[in-house]
Enzyme design. Structure first.
Site: not given
Length: 304
Positions: A41-42, A222, A251-252, A282, A285, A287
């Site tokens: 969510g975040a 992917g 994905g997020d 994304a 990187r 994290g």
């Protein structure tokens, strides 16, 4: 411009890299340990905000240092956190992530993420939502609450979107309350019985979702990119060629960019270029939230 309201999880990610997955009972030496604000969510809220959407987070975190860090990370990304509750009786959610050869394995402890119930979320929506806004959710919060919130969102005139992850079978009646669904290959197979291995099966899966009433179906594939279906047709978006080192937040990031584009009422073809590019960046990187690019970075990459 419409707003994005995310009802979802907040987790602190504890990440380490290893050469391989340990065998049962085996202890291995890893490397590159770090902590990073996360939670589906975040993460999706941060991605939407960084792509320019006015974004509100609805969720819960413990009254502990991890909760403090998660709230700070969201606020830094310009996500409104006035409706994130801080709870003494639950710890902040945690995700244990092992990185192996650029891929990841994740174990979750939901903690405070499972504490909110439908009246809590309904009160938050009453404070911030207006007709036409986008409500985005996942499956890392209480399951029954999540389904009821989707139904509530539909009654309030919101555009409802779900990333059904971690994937489980959903009751058939819930799909009438879903406008947008975004799934990866595994989630797609669990929810439709069809693994999107090629063009034919991907289209079959999209048609299955649309027959249930979903208006926009996004399937991320992917390294094969993504395919998105809507009433006007099917869009195929190739993956960008990048050197991936960590897929944790790919994905997020894609989903956050997708709903940000919908909030801005952009053409779907342009939204998908955004989302695909943001997701690819994304992966370059380490994290979760720290890997999510800004709108400026995405536009710069697209201009190359």
């Amino acid at each position: 411009m419409k707003r994005v309201i995310v009802f979802g999880s907040l987790n602190m990610d504890l990440t380490i890299e290893a050469e391989r997955i340990p065998a049962a009972g085996e202890t291995m030496t890893g490397r590159g340990f770090f902590t990073n604000p996360g939670g589906k969510g975040a993460n999706q809220a941060v991605a939407a905000a960084r792509m320019g959407a006015e974004t509100y987070m609805v969720g819960a975190a413990g009254a502990d240092p991890f909760g403090d860090q998660l709230i700070s990370s969201l606020v830094e990304a310009d996500v409104d956190c006035a409706n994130v509750e801080r709870l003494d009786q639950y710890p902040t959610g945690v995700a244990m992530i092992m990185r192996v050869s650029g891929d990841n394995r994740i174990i979750l402890d939901p903690g405070a993420n499972h504490a909110l119930r439908t009246p809590d979320v309904a009160a938050a929506l009453a404070r911030v939502a207006t007709m036409g806004d986008i409500l985005l959710t996942q499956l890392e919060c209480d399951f029954t609450t999540t389904l009821e919130v989707l139904e509530l969102g539909r009654k309030l005139g919101l555009m409802t979107a779900i990333n059904p992850a971690p994937a489980v079978e959903l009751p058939e009646e819930i799909w009438k309350s879903v406008d947008v669904v975004c799934v990866n290959e595994t989630e797609c197979e669990i929810l439709t019985g069809v693994y999107p291995s090629d063009g034919k099966t991907t289209r079959q899966a999209i048609e299955t979702f649309m027959e249930r009433g979903v208006k926009i179906v996004a399937i991320t594939l992917g390294s094969r990119g993504s395919v998105v279906g809507e009433a006007e047709g099917i869009h195929e978006v190739p993956a960008r060629n990048v050197s991936a080192i960590d897929t944790t937040c790919a994905g997020d990031t894609y989903i956050g960019a997708l709903v940000a584009g919908l909030a801005a009422e952009m053409p779907l073809s342009e939204i998908l270029s955004w989302a695909s590019c943001a997701s690819a960046l994304a992966t370059t990187r380490l994290g979760a939230q720290q890997s999510i690019p800004s709108l400026e970075e995405v536009e710069c990459e697209l201009a190359k």
